[in-house]
Design a protein around this motif. Structure first.
Motif, short mmCIF file in Angstrom:
data_model
loop_
_atom_site.label_atom_id
_atom_site.label_comp_id
_atom_site.label_asym_id
_atom_site.label_seq_id
_atom_site.Cartn_x
_atom_site.Cartn_y
_atom_site.Cartn_z
N MET A 30 51.93 -18.57 68.66
CA MET A 30 53.05 -17.75 69.12
C MET A 30 52.70 -16.26 69.04
O MET A 30 52.91 -15.51 69.98
CB MET A 30 54.28 -18.02 68.24
N GLY A 31 52.21 -15.87 67.87
CA GLY A 31 52.01 -14.45 67.59
C GLY A 31 51.07 -13.77 68.57
O GLY A 31 51.33 -12.64 69.01
N ARG A 32 49.98 -14.45 68.91
CA ARG A 32 49.02 -13.81 69.80
C ARG A 32 49.65 -13.52 71.15
O ARG A 32 49.51 -12.41 71.70
CB ARG A 32 47.80 -14.70 69.99
N ALA A 33 50.38 -14.50 71.68
CA ALA A 33 51.03 -14.32 72.98
C ALA A 33 52.05 -13.19 72.91
O ALA A 33 52.15 -12.36 73.82
CB ALA A 33 51.70 -15.62 73.42
N VAL A 81 62.68 -16.42 66.89
CA VAL A 81 62.80 -16.62 68.34
C VAL A 81 63.15 -18.06 68.68
O VAL A 81 62.79 -19.00 67.99
CB VAL A 81 61.49 -16.26 69.06
N SER A 82 63.87 -18.22 69.78
CA SER A 82 64.15 -19.53 70.34
C SER A 82 63.19 -19.69 71.51
O SER A 82 63.15 -18.84 72.40
CB SER A 82 65.62 -19.56 70.78
N GLY A 83 62.42 -20.77 71.47
CA GLY A 83 61.39 -20.96 72.50
C GLY A 83 60.05 -21.17 71.83
O GLY A 83 59.83 -20.66 70.73
N SER A 84 59.15 -21.89 72.47
CA SER A 84 57.85 -22.14 71.84
C SER A 84 56.72 -21.54 72.69
O SER A 84 56.88 -20.47 73.28
CB SER A 84 57.66 -23.62 71.55
N LYS A 85 55.60 -22.20 72.71
CA LYS A 85 54.37 -21.61 73.27
C LYS A 85 54.52 -20.99 74.65
O LYS A 85 54.18 -19.82 74.85
CB LYS A 85 53.31 -22.73 73.32
N LYS A 86 55.03 -21.77 75.59
CA LYS A 86 55.06 -21.29 76.96
C LYS A 86 55.96 -20.06 77.14
O LYS A 86 55.53 -19.06 77.72
CB LYS A 86 55.48 -22.41 77.91
N PRO A 87 57.20 -20.10 76.65
CA PRO A 87 58.04 -18.90 76.75
C PRO A 87 57.42 -17.70 76.03
O PRO A 87 57.61 -16.55 76.46
CB PRO A 87 59.34 -19.31 76.07
N ALA A 88 56.66 -17.96 74.97
CA ALA A 88 56.00 -16.84 74.29
C ALA A 88 54.99 -16.20 75.23
O ALA A 88 54.89 -14.97 75.32
CB ALA A 88 55.31 -17.33 73.01
N GLU A 89 54.24 -17.02 75.93
CA GLU A 89 53.24 -16.51 76.87
C GLU A 89 53.88 -15.78 78.05
O GLU A 89 53.39 -14.76 78.52
CB GLU A 89 52.35 -17.65 77.38
N GLU A 90 54.99 -16.35 78.51
CA GLU A 90 55.65 -15.78 79.70
C GLU A 90 56.60 -14.64 79.36
O GLU A 90 57.23 -14.07 80.25
CB GLU A 90 56.44 -16.87 80.41
N MET A 148 58.82 -9.06 74.77
CA MET A 148 58.44 -10.43 74.35
C MET A 148 59.39 -11.50 74.84
O MET A 148 59.06 -12.68 74.88
CB MET A 148 58.40 -10.49 72.82
N GLY A 149 60.61 -11.09 75.20
CA GLY A 149 61.61 -12.11 75.55
C GLY A 149 62.51 -11.67 76.67
O GLY A 149 62.44 -10.55 77.16
N LYS A 150 63.37 -12.58 77.07
CA LYS A 150 64.25 -12.29 78.19
C LYS A 150 65.64 -11.90 77.72
O LYS A 150 66.47 -11.46 78.50
CB LYS A 150 64.33 -13.51 79.10
N GLN A 198 53.06 -28.04 71.20
CA GLN A 198 53.71 -26.81 71.66
C GLN A 198 54.44 -26.21 70.45
O GLN A 198 54.38 -25.03 70.19
CB GLN A 198 54.70 -27.12 72.79
N PHE A 199 55.10 -27.09 69.73
CA PHE A 199 55.76 -26.71 68.48
C PHE A 199 55.39 -27.81 67.49
O PHE A 199 55.88 -28.93 67.59
CB PHE A 199 57.28 -26.62 68.69
N PRO A 200 54.45 -27.49 66.56
CA PRO A 200 53.93 -28.55 65.70
C PRO A 200 55.01 -29.24 64.86
O PRO A 200 55.92 -28.59 64.35
CB PRO A 200 52.94 -27.81 64.78
N LEU A 201 54.87 -30.53 64.73
CA LEU A 201 55.84 -31.35 64.00
C LEU A 201 56.04 -30.87 62.57
O LEU A 201 57.15 -30.88 62.05
CB LEU A 201 55.38 -32.81 64.03
N LYS A 202 54.97 -30.44 61.92
CA LYS A 202 55.12 -29.98 60.54
C LYS A 202 56.06 -28.78 60.44
O LYS A 202 56.75 -28.61 59.44
CB LYS A 202 53.75 -29.65 59.93
N HIS A 203 56.11 -27.96 61.49
CA HIS A 203 57.03 -26.82 61.47
C HIS A 203 58.48 -27.27 61.64
O HIS A 203 59.38 -26.71 61.03
CB HIS A 203 56.65 -25.81 62.54
N MET A 204 58.68 -28.28 62.47
CA MET A 204 60.04 -28.82 62.61
C MET A 204 60.48 -29.42 61.27
O MET A 204 61.63 -29.23 60.85
CB MET A 204 60.08 -29.88 63.71
#
Lengths: 297, 297, 297, 297
Positions: free
Chosen positions: D14-17, D123-132, D156-158, D233-239
């Motif tokens: 997430m952070g890099r994007a 943030v709400s959203g995972s890998k792809k929204p972070a990139e976009e 970073m966000g919309k 996209q959002f690792p299970l361990k984080h959930m």
């Protein structure tokens, strides 16, 4: 009661032991079982063997059924050679297998026009108490009939509890089995939690037996859990079925049983993993496996 | 052991009874409690009263704490007048209150550099066993220290179980309390199910006590459930806390405890409905109310 | 298909709207409803009104039923004046109400000897889509019959999905309703969690609608949850029933559905608290009340 | 705001994007990451690279952290070379990683004496929204600071939602992630139920997408579930971690979250089965396996 003639249908693990105790209690006994080989031992002990449920009913004053599930009860009661054809006014039909209260009331209604009295009398206790004649009989139906049959019941058990009208024996059985299923699962959870936390089984069971939670059930199942080997005393598939009846009954009466409903799912899962024929304490394996324990499955 | 000097901090329901038993067992005793009035009875029975945890520690070889929650333990251990300031090499600190295994290990690490040995020794049993000296002590820590203190423990309890290294006493306590919380809830569920199904409480408890599920807990709580009156033997808010510790610990070890996690939510709900000071068996009220029973709440 | 004659039984919230759309689609329509007053509007719009299900069936090529629960379907199908008496070879019976897959297969077997084709075609969508003709029809049964009736279905809905053999429409409906019931409860949980944590409803719903979880359901129910007022679009008692069917079906197929089984208990609890006639989103009230929220109940 | 100097710590998925989008938004950027190789790409894009969190803080007006868990935040904030040493009055520390509301308030209190303003802005959203750059920022803290940083957030966000005081951004994140975890599990349950009942995945997803339950999440995860392949996209361990925070927070606020607490156990189980690095939608595998499905695991 003077020595009424007893008919006994359903000679599985429980039924055979119970029938033997009836016989040893001195009652004239006729037996019926779908697969005839199971009747041999009882015949050697002095029981008559009937060819059909109808024949059995004709030769008996009191017919006891100890079958698995409502379908089996229905199959032996109805039809050309069904038990109902041999029942007549004044006779008693005692269903000792576990069915839902609603189904118990349904059979009772079906038999009432024939003048036949129906009792539901499921038992608390499994294989060993059945053999030792130390079951507890949970009876639902007319008080005077329950009292009349008490000597007969005491040949199979140590105590008779009159739970109320027809269906209430089954209601009490659902209640106790809900608790049984939950306590067993909770023990499995304690085991899984303790092992993951580094406690030895020795410590876990010592702590358990020293607590106010100590009870016959936990003593009975300790060996199975420790050795991960589950020969059936009360098959898991039957616990799954009984919990399903409880969920059905709770839906009808409006009781919320969140714990038991969750447990039902775990027993269903255990059944889906081919543990249906194991003892119901094998539900612990599901919990151990969920926790990633290799010894679990 | 020869008569070591004992210090006892925390004179709540449990602590006071335990301290009295230590005194009656013949140990020289110093006590400390935040609100000083609770020390009066013990002073009359012959205990010294310390003004601060530090004073208590200086006057004792073995310091016992029986407090509610990690915050209280932390508060009396640390700071200017904290217990730690009075502890020195060779002394033993025994925490008999319930904390998480992780926290037990944390305190032990904190005391180790001082040469102080830490034992976690939570108890199985509530108010009455505490008064009668029939608790079960679940000890974690060095085996030789546990053995050395066993005579002291036996003044408060009937049995000492060495559960393993530091933290394992707490681990065993979590395990047994998980089972306790689940069994209590399951009994409430059986009651709610049975009442909704028309069974009398007389029948329900007769069936229960005649089964292999019969245990001290169910005998102990029957009166409360029947009379819907719950004076605290073990306050519900403490059960809510203990189940939370269990969920925390399971998260760390990777154990899945679906039943206990569900129970935790019900106890949390009970607490939110202002039942925190009632006995934990009041969780049954939540179930009765969920089932629409008017007598439930 | 050329303009087959349609019969429609069951003019409740859903049924009346659907029947109107059939009529407006240009099909010759005969209607039947147990309480006759509900047929008046449709008669004014040009429908014939049958006196009995049998009459309706005789006057129709395709009979649609939109009733509540298997008992109602059974009652109108069987008996002296039952629908089955008016059905004959080549006709089609389409059950659009929600029943269990097992029951769907049972009716199909009962009608097969008459040469009558049975389709199960429950719908996804509630009151408003029924009025707007934007339901989704989940059809189970012979592919060619589903295709033949597609123009008829499209008068009531926007999409027809052929789910498989008889019973599979019901299976798909169970599946989607399980998810529906769980998502609704989960939204109630988020609301209860958020309010207890000090978030405003404005923030909660803004966060929700900005997320990938945003969906028609949450938009539809926002107003009810915020105003704590639940006029029925889909009555809670029906959701309780549908989740019960799902639990029944999962028991038969061996699927473990721990989430849905837990939800079923919450909807049962809501029903027991007299919320059965409210919209099913009122399940949120149970959660708010469990959390001690005064505004919850 | 005029072009403040931004510092960014934590360059994971997430952070890099997010850091790239800050850079592309035209802000002067300094980055820090524990393993230095992750800073290379950003350096090539024009970012400065700091050797320590302290250096980063000294070179920045606003420091953003996007780390995993409170331990990591704590580690980079404190100590000799910690971020806090480089922060001074007037600067802003924005924690965009997910922590519990209680922890957010704790950091805020720690920084307040330095004159440093703390915002929590998960943030709400995972890998792809972070990139976009299409994340949704859930901000907690002083309104004027949130407004001042809105242009930065919009790189970073919309959308930026001001959720309330410090900690309320985290509270909203807990809420939405509870719903996310439950909906994902419920979809897995629908899949498991449907497959066991003979429905094809084609039908299941067609029914789903045609319903009012259709949402971005279900579209996003369909492929993974159908192919039984779960790149994170959002690792299970984080959930698992986020649901644990939710349980912790609910315990503190007194909210009952029975569904989410049950889900937490399933994600814990999945983690124990070595699925922690998979996408969190892999929780479906646990359900499929519980149902005895061979394709499940």
């Amino acid at each position: 009661m003077d020595r009424k003639r007893i008919g006994f249908m359903g000679l599985g693990i429980m039924g055979r032991a119970m029938a033997e105790n009836v016989l040893q209690g001195g009652w004239p006994l006729t037996v019926y079982n779908r697969s005839r080989d199971k009747t041999v031992i009882l015949a050697e002990l002095g029981a008559n063997v009937a060819s059909t449920p109808k024949d059995l009913a004709q030769a008996s004053d009191v017919v006891i059924s100890m079958l698995t599930g409502p379908e089996a009860v229905y199959a032996l009661l109805t039809g050309e050679n069904g038990c109902a054809r041999g029942l007549e006014a004044g006779k008693v039909f005692v269903n000792m297998s576990t069915v839902s209260p609603a189904y118990a009331r349904e059979i009772a209604s079906g038999l009432a026009p024939l003048g036949v009295t129906y009792l539901d009398a499921p038992v608390s206790g499994s294989k060993k108490p059945a053999e030792e004649g130390s079951l507890v009989i949970l009876a639902g139906g007319p008080k005077e009939t329950v009292e009349e049959l008490t000597p007969l019941f005491l040949s199979m058990g140590k105590q008779v509890i009159h739970c109320g009208d027809v269906g209430q024996g089954s209601m009490a059985k659902m209640g106790i089995n809900m608790l049984l299923g939950t306590m067993m699962e909770a023990l499995g959870e304690m085991l899984s939690f303790g092992r993951a936390g580094g406690l030895s089984d020795d410590v876990l069971f010592e702590v358990l037996h020293a607590s106010t939670l100590a009870c016959g059930l936990f003593t009975l199942k300790e060996k199975m859990l420790r050795e991960d080997y589950y020969p059936a005393q009360f098959p898991l598939k039957h616990m799954a079925k009984d919990l399903k009846y409880a969920v059905d009954t709770a839906y009808e009466t409006g009781a919320a049983i969140p714990g038991a409903a969750a447990m039902q799912q775990l027993y269903t899962a255990a059944k889906a993993k081919d543990m249906g024929e194991m003892d119901f304490s094998a539900v612990a394996k599901v919990l151990l496996e969920l926790s990633g324990s290799k010894s679990g499955c």
